[in-house]
Design an enzyme around this catalytic site. Structure first.
Site, PDB file in Angstrom:
ATOM      1  N   SER A   1     -83.741  40.017 114.449  1.00 48.57           N
ATOM      2  CA  SER A   1     -82.329  40.703 114.979  1.00 48.57           C
ATOM      3  C   SER A   1     -82.541  42.088 114.770  1.00 48.57           C
ATOM      4  O   SER A   1     -81.554  42.733 115.638  1.00 48.57           O
ATOM      5  CB  SER A   1     -81.033  40.151 113.889  1.00 48.57           C
ATOM      6  OG  SER A   1     -81.634  40.430 112.617  1.00 48.57           O
TER       7      SER A   1
ATOM      8  N   HIS B   1     -80.193  45.502 111.105  1.00 44.45           N
ATOM      9  CA  HIS B   1     -79.282  45.520 112.126  1.00 44.45           C
ATOM     10  C   HIS B   1     -79.020  46.952 112.571  1.00 44.45           C
ATOM     11  O   HIS B   1     -79.191  47.436 113.848  1.00 44.45           O
ATOM     12  CB  HIS B   1     -77.774  44.725 112.019  1.00 44.45           C
ATOM     13  CG  HIS B   1     -78.139  43.082 112.109  1.00 44.45           C
ATOM     14  ND1 HIS B   1     -76.878  42.471 112.274  1.00 44.45           N
ATOM     15  CD2 HIS B   1     -79.165  42.313 111.824  1.00 44.45           C
ATOM     16  CE1 HIS B   1     -77.235  41.204 112.279  1.00 44.45           C
ATOM     17  NE2 HIS B   1     -78.782  41.255 111.965  1.00 44.45           N
TER      18      HIS B   1
END
Length: 200
Positions: free
Chosen positions: A125, A175
């Site tokens: 991610s 992230h």
């Protein structure tokens, strides 16, 4: 943009880097469930701040290609499948893989410095948020010329960031770190002078 209607063989031919990354992640996840070698591979590759501190620097790279479970893999590979092709087409294969890897690695570096020593993590991610960051850089340069792009990209990135802080067991540091690094790299890739040099 972000509408995938290619047939599988066409998709693989048009977007070889994205295809390779998806296949690699799937294959490694399948190996992970093989008794004996799977758990060993997984334990040797997960992101462990403590192990990085002991000198196992490869753990800043390997977590990009490992996932905790099938749903984790599915969500990340679906995002890569949807958002990766347009960026690969825009910037080319080598620039795309550079962006993907650097975003993922720096997301893991940020995790190492900002999370506790006991922190453990896996997943692509951070690298995928690097893709989002690159699209934000494209929006920055085209905001006056292509306002429609901003209307597409900003909600996608905004929702993704909000979900980062609402969900559980999410590496928020990775992230946001990946997003920032992707944006910085994207500013270089999409700079008007750089774009003109591509056309020469």
């Amino acid at each position: 943009m972000f509408i995938r209607n290619e047939k599988l063989n066409e998709y693989m031919r048009l977007y070889p880097v994205v295809t390779t990354l998806i296949i690699l992640n799937i294959v490694l996840h399948l190996i992970k469930i093989i008794p004996g070698i799977g758990p060993i591979m997984y334990l040797m590759g997960i992101g462990s701040n403590e192990m990085v501190a002991y000198g196992q620097w490869w753990r800043l790279i390997t977590p990009i290609f490992l996932h905790a479970d099938f749903m984790h893999l599915l969500m990340n590979m679906f995002s890569l499948y949807i958002f990766g092709p347009d960026l690969e087409k825009l910037i080319g294969k080598m620039r795309f893989i550079t962006l993907f890897l650097l975003s993922g690695v720096f997301a893991n570096v940020a995790t190492y410095f900002l999370q506790p020593l006991s922190y453990i993590h896996v997943g692509a991610s951070g690298a995928i948020f690097g893709i989002f960051g690159a699209f934000l850089a494209l929006v920055y340069y085209t905001r006056d010329n292509i306002p429609q792009l901003k209307q597409i990209i900003l909600p996608i990135v905004g929702i993704s960031v909000v979900l980062t802080f609402l969900g559980s067991n999410i590496n928020q540091t990775a992230h946001i770190g990946g997003l920032i690094v992707g944006f910085i790299i994207g500013l270089s890739y999409f700079h008007p002078k750089r774009i003109m040099s591509w056309k020469k």
